[in-house]
Design an enzyme around this catalytic site. Structure first.
Site, mmCIF file in Angstrom:
data_model
loop_
_atom_site.group_PDB
_atom_site.id
_atom_site.type_symbol
_atom_site.label_atom_id
_atom_site.label_comp_id
_atom_site.label_asym_id
_atom_site.label_seq_id
_atom_site.Cartn_x
_atom_site.Cartn_y
_atom_site.Cartn_z
ATOM 1 N N GLY A 142 50.518 -38.468 56.731
ATOM 2 C CA GLY A 142 51.151 -38.849 55.476
ATOM 3 C C GLY A 142 50.428 -38.195 54.319
ATOM 4 O O GLY A 142 49.737 -38.855 53.541
ATOM 5 N N GLY A 148 46.951 -38.697 50.208
ATOM 6 C CA GLY A 148 46.541 -37.981 51.414
ATOM 7 C C GLY A 148 46.239 -36.521 51.160
ATOM 8 O O GLY A 148 45.231 -35.983 51.650
ATOM 9 N N LYS A 192 40.981 -55.522 44.394
ATOM 10 C CA LYS A 192 42.141 -54.668 44.105
ATOM 11 C C LYS A 192 43.440 -55.451 44.248
ATOM 12 O O LYS A 192 44.373 -55.286 43.457
ATOM 13 C CB LYS A 192 42.156 -53.443 45.010
ATOM 14 C CG LYS A 192 43.291 -52.491 44.598
ATOM 15 C CD LYS A 192 43.210 -51.134 45.222
ATOM 16 C CE LYS A 192 44.313 -50.254 44.617
ATOM 17 N NZ LYS A 192 44.461 -48.987 45.319
ATOM 18 N N ASN A 241 47.323 -55.856 42.350
ATOM 19 C CA ASN A 241 48.541 -55.475 43.081
ATOM 20 C C ASN A 241 49.483 -56.652 43.307
ATOM 21 O O ASN A 241 50.703 -56.518 43.201
ATOM 22 C CB ASN A 241 48.183 -54.871 44.436
ATOM 23 C CG ASN A 241 47.545 -53.502 44.356
ATOM 24 O OD1 ASN A 241 46.696 -53.163 45.162
ATOM 25 N ND2 ASN A 241 47.943 -52.693 43.380
ATOM 26 N N ASN A 296 52.528 -55.457 40.845
ATOM 27 C CA ASN A 296 53.507 -54.695 41.618
ATOM 28 C C ASN A 296 54.858 -55.403 41.714
ATOM 29 O O ASN A 296 55.889 -54.817 41.359
ATOM 30 C CB ASN A 296 52.935 -54.353 42.984
ATOM 31 C CG ASN A 296 51.874 -53.278 42.908
ATOM 32 O OD1 ASN A 296 50.912 -53.401 42.161
ATOM 33 N ND2 ASN A 296 52.024 -52.213 43.657
ATOM 34 N N GLU A 354 56.690 -51.912 49.222
ATOM 35 C CA GLU A 354 55.568 -52.322 50.069
ATOM 36 C C GLU A 354 55.023 -53.663 49.556
ATOM 37 O O GLU A 354 54.008 -53.713 48.863
ATOM 38 C CB GLU A 354 54.476 -51.249 50.020
ATOM 39 C CG GLU A 354 53.305 -51.494 50.952
ATOM 40 C CD GLU A 354 52.177 -50.499 50.712
ATOM 41 O OE1 GLU A 354 51.539 -50.101 51.686
ATOM 42 O OE2 GLU A 354 51.934 -50.135 49.556
#
Length: 324
Positions: A7, A12, A204, A208, A212, A285
């Protein structure tokens, strides 16, 4: 040392380019126009710290690469269960799987001393499919503090941050973590090996878990959510509930809600990755970010009414995207 990036998107490809610059043998797994550009021109990194280019091998076939020492998982966590065919050809008996993901990882309760050791979260590892694809004993965690984006095929725009904290599920500092961290540092990145990475995961996740889903529900940037008095209060409440869940499983993230809010506000008019996925019509996600924490709350008896409401709304939105 031989490394494969499964990925090779924004994060990446950025890591792959840095490792390549350090002299590591790097192989990138990608697809589509991005793969074509990587093959033709390599990775171009545009950064406030200085632009650079690297030319790692790029392919869409892991069999071309063969076994490697470390696999960096650059795909979203909701793709992990289907990653087996990509990962299996890359494994030898000691290959490490370094999971650069947000949220609660599938390995979270692996070798975690205490009453919840070995617990499998259905929201993270449905039916054990992720563990089947990505064996627990190979897992090393990675918390990403860098922000990058693909500005064009083969071109990574590095926005801020160079820290990639890594750590063993069992804690401590292992030779395999040290080997990978040394290569990352040689490539110009920060890669501390944390004796207990779970605290970093929760620090973190505090951001999120709130920004998010709320950004997807409101279409607002992080700064916009912070400026609005109602949503700022909502974020603080979600963070407080998250800290309570963290404490129930023995984690001690050393950061206050107000400090975490201030850090998010400084990010400015930034669209979260979840909002970007929504705008592109991709599945969000959210299972590892939000549903997993609600599941841990159920496991430990923590009261998380606000997280439950936002989780339900975000889950319905995700279902609408999938049905469209």
């Amino acid at each position: 040392m031989k490394v494969a990036v499964v990925g090779a998107g924004a994060i990446g490809a950025y890591v792959g380019a840095a490792l390549c610059r350090a002299g590591v043998e790097v192989h990138l797994l990608a697809r589509g126009p991005h793969l074509a550009a990587l093959r033709a021109h390599g990775v171009r990194v545009l950064s406030p710290r200085g632009d650079f280019a690297a030319h790692p091998h790029a392919t869409d076939d892991p069999a071309e690469i063969g076994p490697v020492d470390h696999v960096l998982l650059g795909v979203k966590a909701n793709a992990y269960a289907a990653a087996g065919p990509l990962v299996t050809p890359l494994l030898h008996e000691r290959t490490t799987l370094i999971a650069a993901q947000n949220g609660i990882p599938w390995w979270y309760f692996h070798r975690l001393a205490g009453p919840y050791e070995g617990t499998r979260l259905e929201s993270v590892d449905p039916g054990g499919a992720v563990t089947a694809a990505l064996p627990l004993e190979r897992a090393v965690g990675c918390v990403v503090y860098a922000a990058t984006e693909i500005s064009a095929p083969g071109v990574v725009q590095h926005l801020e941050g160079t820290r990639f904290s890594i750590g063993e599920p069992a804690g401590g500092v292992s030779p395999r973590c040290t080997e990978f961290a040394d290569a990352m540092v040689a490539g110009g990145l920060k890669c501390p090996v944390e004796p207990d990475l779970r605290d970093d995961i929760w620090i973190k996740l505090m951001g999120n878990i709130a920004f998010n889903p709320l950004s997807a529900l409101t279409r607002a940037t992080m700064a916009g959510i912070c400026r609005h008095p109602g949503t700022r209060t909502l974020v603080a409440t979600m963070m407080e509930e998250t800290l309570e869940v963290a404490a129930r499983v023995g984690a001690k993230p050393e950061i206050s809600v107000q400090k975490r809010l201030a850090g998010a506000e400084r990010t400015g008019e930034h669209k979260t990755s979840t909002l970007q996925d929504l705008e592109r019509g991709r599945p969000m996600e959210l299972d590892v970010l939000l549903a997993a924490v609600v599941e841990i709350a159920d496991l430990t008896g923590a009261e998380v009414p606000t997280l439950r409401v936002v989780s339900a709304l975000a889950d319905l939105l995700n279902q609408e995207i999938a049905a469209a």
